[in-house]
Scaffold this motif. Sequence first.
Motif, PDB file in Angstrom:
ATOM      1  N   PRO A  36       0.832  -1.212   0.000  1.00 52.44           N
ATOM      2  CA  PRO A  36       0.000   0.000   0.000  1.00 52.44           C
ATOM      3  C   PRO A  36       0.865   1.260   0.000  1.00 52.44           C
ATOM      4  N   ILE A  37       0.414   2.251  -0.735  1.00 52.30           N
ATOM      5  CA  ILE A  37       1.070   3.552  -0.737  1.00 52.30           C
ATOM      6  C   ILE A  37       0.492   4.345   0.430  1.00 52.30           C
ATOM      7  N   ARG A  38       1.326   5.104   1.097  1.00 49.04           N
ATOM      8  CA  ARG A  38       0.866   5.902   2.238  1.00 49.04           C
ATOM      9  C   ARG A  38      -0.310   6.788   1.851  1.00 49.04           C
ATOM     10  N   ASN A  39      -1.153   7.074   2.802  1.00 45.31           N
ATOM     11  CA  ASN A  39      -2.344   7.912   2.642  1.00 45.31           C
ATOM     12  C   ASN A  39      -3.394   7.285   1.732  1.00 45.31           C
ATOM     13  N   GLY A  40      -3.300   5.984   1.512  1.00 47.11           N
ATOM     14  CA  GLY A  40      -4.326   5.286   0.755  1.00 47.11           C
ATOM     15  C   GLY A  40      -4.439   5.707  -0.697  1.00 47.11           C
ATOM     16  N   LEU A  41      -3.323   6.052  -1.337  1.00 46.33           N
ATOM     17  CA  LEU A  41      -3.364   6.530  -2.714  1.00 46.33           C
ATOM     18  C   LEU A  41      -3.132   5.435  -3.741  1.00 46.33           C
ATOM     19  N   GLY A  42      -3.179   4.183  -3.356  1.00 43.68           N
ATOM     20  CA  GLY A  42      -2.995   3.105  -4.315  1.00 43.68           C
ATOM     21  C   GLY A  42      -2.026   2.056  -3.818  1.00 43.68           C
ATOM     22  N   VAL A  43      -1.373   1.365  -4.757  1.00 41.07           N
ATOM     23  CA  VAL A  43      -0.450   0.287  -4.414  1.00 41.07           C
ATOM     24  C   VAL A  43       0.843   0.425  -5.226  1.00 41.07           C
ATOM     25  N   ARG A  44       1.903  -0.184  -4.687  1.00 42.77           N
ATOM     26  CA  ARG A  44       3.181  -0.316  -5.393  1.00 42.77           C
ATOM     27  C   ARG A  44       3.392  -1.785  -5.665  1.00 42.77           C
ATOM     28  N   ARG A  45       4.014  -2.070  -6.783  1.00 39.27           N
ATOM     29  CA  ARG A  45       4.364  -3.442  -7.133  1.00 39.27           C
ATOM     30  C   ARG A  45       5.754  -3.417  -7.741  1.00 39.27           C
ATOM     31  N   TYR A  46       6.612  -4.316  -7.285  1.00 41.19           N
ATOM     32  CA  TYR A  46       7.992  -4.363  -7.761  1.00 41.19           C
ATOM     33  C   TYR A  46       8.187  -5.565  -8.680  1.00 41.19           C
ATOM     34  N   LEU A  47       8.870  -5.337  -9.801  1.00 40.59           N
ATOM     35  CA  LEU A  47       9.119  -6.383 -10.789  1.00 40.59           C
ATOM     36  C   LEU A  47      10.592  -6.398 -11.164  1.00 40.59           C
ATOM     37  N   GLU A  48      11.053  -7.543 -11.605  1.00 46.13           N
ATOM     38  CA  GLU A  48      12.339  -7.633 -12.283  1.00 46.13           C
ATOM     39  C   GLU A  48      12.029  -7.970 -13.732  1.00 46.13           C
ATOM     40  N   VAL A  49      12.673  -7.256 -14.631  1.00 47.34           N
ATOM     41  CA  VAL A  49      12.409  -7.446 -16.053  1.00 47.34           C
ATOM     42  C   VAL A  49      13.711  -7.734 -16.791  1.00 47.34           C
ATOM     43  N   ARG A  50      13.580  -8.440 -17.875  1.00 43.67           N
ATOM     44  CA  ARG A  50      14.741  -8.806 -18.695  1.00 43.67           C
ATOM     45  C   ARG A  50      14.309  -8.825 -20.149  1.00 43.67           C
ATOM     46  N   LEU A  51      15.204  -8.395 -21.032  1.00 43.12           N
ATOM     47  CA  LEU A  51      14.938  -8.505 -22.460  1.00 43.12           C
ATOM     48  C   LEU A  51      14.912  -9.973 -22.853  1.00 43.12           C
ATOM     49  N   PRO A  52      13.974 -10.387 -23.704  1.00 45.70           N
ATOM     50  CA  PRO A  52      13.996 -11.764 -24.200  1.00 45.70           C
ATOM     51  C   PRO A  52      15.292 -12.015 -24.970  1.00 45.70           C
ATOM     52  N   GLN A  53      15.744 -13.247 -24.989  1.00 48.03           N
ATOM     53  CA  GLN A  53      17.005 -13.599 -25.653  1.00 48.03           C
ATOM     54  C   GLN A  53      17.057 -13.130 -27.104  1.00 48.03           C
ATOM     55  N   GLU A  54      15.946 -13.264 -27.825  1.00 50.05           N
ATOM     56  CA  GLU A  54      15.972 -12.889 -29.235  1.00 50.05           C
ATOM     57  C   GLU A  54      16.061 -11.379 -29.429  1.00 50.05           C
ATOM     58  N   ARG A  55      15.806 -10.601 -28.369  1.00 46.74           N
ATOM     59  CA  ARG A  55      15.899  -9.146 -28.469  1.00 46.74           C
ATOM     60  C   ARG A  55      17.094  -8.605 -27.706  1.00 46.74           C
ATOM     61  N   ALA A  56      17.976  -9.478 -27.246  1.00 46.60           N
ATOM     62  CA  ALA A  56      19.120  -9.042 -26.461  1.00 46.60           C
ATOM     63  C   ALA A  56      20.025  -8.130 -27.285  1.00 46.60           C
ATOM     64  N   ILE A  57      20.602  -7.188 -26.619  1.00 49.76           N
ATOM     65  CA  ILE A  57      21.507  -6.247 -27.271  1.00 49.76           C
ATOM     66  C   ILE A  57      22.909  -6.816 -27.193  1.00 49.76           C
ATOM     67  N   ARG A  58      23.565  -6.901 -28.329  1.00 48.15           N
ATOM     68  CA  ARG A  58      24.920  -7.436 -28.360  1.00 48.15           C
ATOM     69  C   ARG A  58      25.851  -6.379 -28.933  1.00 48.15           C
TER      70      ARG A  58
END
Length: 71
Positions: A36-58
């Motif tokens: 929960p975000i303080r003062n009841g203004l919504g929620v936070r959600r944490y993610l880890e993201v990664r580029l798919p292998q076929e879109r990896a930058i080389r």
Amino acid sequence: MTGRVRIMAGSPEEAAAIQARLATVLNVAGGDRDYPIRNGLGVRRYLEVRLPQERAIRATSTRADRPELER
């Protein structure tokens, strides 16, 4: 390449919709808990993201002055 994303949304449903949209272009992990975000203004959600292998930058480099260092 891995990165972290923090979603700040008005509701868990909105956070889930944002996560689903991110998952269409990135590999997403996490998102199983909302904070929960303080003062009841919504929620936070944490993610880890990664580029798919076929879109990896080389990156490649060349050295004209020292060809033995080329990869």
